[in-house]
Scaffold this motif. Structure first.
Motif, mmCIF file in Angstrom:
data_model
loop_
_atom_site.group_PDB
_atom_site.id
_atom_site.type_symbol
_atom_site.label_atom_id
_atom_site.label_comp_id
_atom_site.label_asym_id
_atom_site.label_seq_id
_atom_site.Cartn_x
_atom_site.Cartn_y
_atom_site.Cartn_z
ATOM 1 N N ILE A 78 -70.189 -71.067 41.742
ATOM 2 C CA ILE A 78 -69.203 -70.112 42.244
ATOM 3 C C ILE A 78 -67.871 -70.377 41.542
ATOM 4 O O ILE A 78 -67.223 -71.401 41.769
ATOM 5 N N LEU A 79 -67.482 -69.457 40.663
ATOM 6 C CA LEU A 79 -66.256 -69.580 39.882
ATOM 7 C C LEU A 79 -65.155 -68.857 40.646
ATOM 8 O O LEU A 79 -64.899 -67.674 40.451
ATOM 9 N N ASN A 80 -64.504 -69.617 41.511
ATOM 10 C CA ASN A 80 -63.592 -69.052 42.504
ATOM 11 C C ASN A 80 -62.119 -69.284 42.207
ATOM 12 O O ASN A 80 -61.267 -68.475 42.575
ATOM 13 N N ALA A 81 -61.779 -70.396 41.569
ATOM 14 C CA ALA A 81 -60.375 -70.780 41.382
ATOM 15 C C ALA A 81 -59.615 -69.708 40.608
ATOM 16 O O ALA A 81 -60.180 -69.005 39.774
ATOM 17 N N GLY A 82 -58.327 -69.597 40.897
ATOM 18 C CA GLY A 82 -57.526 -68.622 40.179
ATOM 19 C C GLY A 82 -56.048 -68.781 40.469
ATOM 20 O O GLY A 82 -55.643 -69.467 41.412
ATOM 21 N N VAL A 83 -55.225 -68.144 39.639
ATOM 22 C CA VAL A 83 -53.777 -68.111 39.843
ATOM 23 C C VAL A 83 -53.326 -66.661 39.849
ATOM 24 O O VAL A 83 -54.021 -65.768 39.333
ATOM 25 N N PHE A 84 -52.157 -66.431 40.436
ATOM 26 C CA PHE A 84 -51.664 -65.066 40.603
ATOM 27 C C PHE A 84 -50.138 -65.072 40.553
ATOM 28 O O PHE A 84 -49.486 -65.968 41.107
ATOM 29 N N GLY A 85 -49.567 -64.058 39.893
ATOM 30 C CA GLY A 85 -48.123 -63.856 39.931
ATOM 31 C C GLY A 85 -47.301 -64.870 39.169
ATOM 32 O O GLY A 85 -46.105 -65.027 39.451
ATOM 33 N N LEU A 86 -47.877 -65.540 38.185
ATOM 34 C CA LEU A 86 -47.128 -66.545 37.430
ATOM 35 C C LEU A 86 -46.204 -65.878 36.404
ATOM 36 O O LEU A 86 -46.565 -64.874 35.797
ATOM 37 N N PRO A 87 -45.031 -66.467 36.172
ATOM 38 C CA PRO A 87 -44.218 -66.011 35.034
ATOM 39 C C PRO A 87 -44.922 -66.402 33.749
ATOM 40 O O PRO A 87 -45.889 -67.181 33.766
ATOM 41 N N TYR A 88 -44.471 -65.889 32.631
ATOM 42 C CA TYR A 88 -45.148 -66.190 31.370
ATOM 43 C C TYR A 88 -45.038 -67.679 31.051
ATOM 44 O O TYR A 88 -43.951 -68.231 30.885
ATOM 45 N N THR A 89 -46.165 -68.329 31.005
ATOM 46 C CA THR A 89 -46.254 -69.733 30.590
ATOM 47 C C THR A 89 -47.516 -69.885 29.758
ATOM 48 O O THR A 89 -48.431 -69.062 29.840
ATOM 49 N N GLU A 90 -47.554 -70.951 28.964
ATOM 50 C CA GLU A 90 -48.748 -71.243 28.181
ATOM 51 C C GLU A 90 -49.287 -72.609 28.550
ATOM 52 O O GLU A 90 -48.537 -73.511 28.929
ATOM 53 N N THR A 91 -50.582 -72.747 28.457
ATOM 54 C CA THR A 91 -51.238 -74.018 28.740
ATOM 55 C C THR A 91 -51.121 -74.950 27.542
ATOM 56 O O THR A 91 -50.581 -74.586 26.494
ATOM 57 N N GLU A 92 -51.689 -76.129 27.669
ATOM 58 C CA GLU A 92 -51.703 -77.074 26.542
ATOM 59 C C GLU A 92 -52.521 -76.534 25.380
ATOM 60 O O GLU A 92 -52.387 -77.005 24.249
ATOM 61 N N ASP A 93 -53.352 -75.522 25.649
ATOM 62 C CA ASP A 93 -54.157 -74.911 24.600
ATOM 63 C C ASP A 93 -53.464 -73.711 23.965
ATOM 64 O O ASP A 93 -54.090 -72.971 23.188
#
Length: 435
Positions: A205-220
């Motif tokens: 079950i692929l459930n995790a998520g984020v919502f409403g974030l300002p523009y950011t980038e990950t380490e990738d």
């Protein structure tokens, strides 16, 4: 309690009884004439019962070698097969099933009588919110659950709470670190999962998520919403393929927000994430949820021949969870509508239904809402978009962590080398320069 048998036509006429054979088939007997038949006397349809006994039941024989069923908790005995309470119409087609639950149903109601003992499930984002309620519901019915989260302290607290509330065995609930903002973490997590569940996984079950974030980038160097909600989950699903066997189910938790996706500023730039100069947090979320539906459909076709079933779903509108924590205005909006939205148990119902319902055996590539399938958006059904999205996702992942586990899909979906980090991060600037 929600009544799962809502069709009065299923009631037997006077003088008829429903029985089961030793091998689990359903037949009907007229007690007045002793006539027996395989079809329901009112509907004319055959019935099926679950292969396993309901949760909490065991089977034995009496002194005359007749089968007797025992309710473990109470010790009560009966000669009536308890599976008959969960009989459903036999399907003539894989998609031939009726709606048993709706928006008001809870995960506990969906799982009523379902025994998940011996089943193994992985749930991402399971230390809070809908993911937590999903994991708790599965554990309550005997499932071995692996909690894949970034915050291990809160995960351990969640496990302890579930053990206390459900009487689940602590030995059946395990945790593993997963940071979806890091593809290396995903790769490491998948390798570790294979050591924990060395044989197979029944449910992912692929459930995790984020919502409403300002523009950011990950380490990738990938926009965060796109990576967490889509790229990392896609990569994890593919890496776990060796653990998926016939009958395994993979569930992408998407959203009705996928209907409001807008790709005009994405695919024209040959990228899957919104560029910084055109970024909208809401649209980034919508697009990522569209990607979930599309990826589920792509993988459903890839794994159909193996008997691995992949579906996506919408859990509920504006459910009050930590998903809205990124901005006080979102938090306020979710709080205001809280009395009119689903509870956590209701929000987990569709996920649990897609992951466990017996009538969904063989069902793959569908999108579910309120515990029943419905049509996705037109973009979600566009095969050209699906091919391009999947190809670009593969190339972006391969450029960062290598092609291990991805090569057969790269060979099929791509004809060019994977994009490098510089190519991906500078794609918007290159396109703007050309224009």
């Amino acid at each position: 309690m929600h009544n799962i048998d809502t069709d009065s036509e299923d009631e037997l006429p006077s003088g008829w009884e429903q029985k089961s054979t030793e091998d689990g088939n359903v037949y009907f007997i007229n007690t007045c004439t002793n006539k027996t038949q395989w079809t329901h006397p009112r509907t004319g349809r055959k019935k099926e019962i679950p292969k396993e006994l309901p949760f909490g039941w065991t089977k034995s024989v009496d002194d005359e070698d007749k089968p007797v069923y025992i309710q473990k908790e109470t010790g009560n005995k009966t000669y009536v097969d308890p599976r008959l309470a969960f009989a459903t119409d036999a399907k003539e087609h894989v998609h031939d099933f009726r709606q048993r639950f709706d928006a008001s149903s809870t995960a506990f109601q969906v799982l009523h009588g379902v025994d998940l003992s011996g089943k193994y499930a992985l749930v991402t984002g399971s230390n809070a919110g809908i993911g937590y309620e999903t994991a708790k519901s599965l554990a309550r019915h005997g499932c071995n659950v692996l909690f894949a989260n970034r915050n291990m302290e809160s995960t351990q607290q969640a496990i302890q709470t579930i053990v206390q509330e459900t009487k689940a065995s602590e030995d059946d609930l395990k945790s593993i670190h997963l940071d979806l903002t890091s593809l290396q973490s995903v790769k490491k997590c998948a390798a570790a999962i294979k050591t924990v569940f060395s044989d197979h996984l029944d449910i992912v079950i692929l459930n995790a998520g984020v919502f409403g974030l300002p523009y950011t980038e990950t380490e990738d160097n990938i926009e965060t919403t796109c990576q967490v909600n889509h790229v990392s989950h896609t990569y994890l699903a593919i890496l776990l393929e060796p653990l998926l066997k016939k009958g395994s189910r993979v569930i992408f938790v998407s959203s009705e927000s996928h209907r409001f996706a807008d790709l005009k500023n994405v695919f024209t730039l040959q990228n899957i994430a919104m560029p910084k100069d055109a970024y909208s947090s809401m649209m980034a979320y919508n697009n990522s949820k569209l990607y979930n539906v599309i990826t589920a459909k792509v993988l459903s076709e890839e794994w159909r021949s193996k008997g691995i079933y992949v579906n996506s779903l919408h859990p509920g509108n504006m459910v009050y969870t930590n998903l809205s924590k990124s901005w006080w205005l979102f938090r306020l909006a979710f709080f205001v509508v809280r009395p009119f939205t689903k509870s956590m148990q209701q929000a987990a119902a569709t996920t649990v239904y897609a992951a466990t319902a017996a009538e969904l055996e063989g069902v793959t590539g569908l999108y579910f809402n309120n515990c029943f399938y419905c049509e996705e958006s037109a973009m979600a059904r566009d095969k050209n978009i699906a091919h391009e999205l999947f190809a670009m996702t593969l190339k972006i992942v391969a450029a960062r962590v290598g092609a291990e586990g991805l090569q057969k899909y790269l060979d099929k979906y791509t004809t060019t080398k994977p994009l490098s980090k510089d190519e991906t991060s500078n794609e918007s600037e290159k396109t703007a320069t050309k224009e």
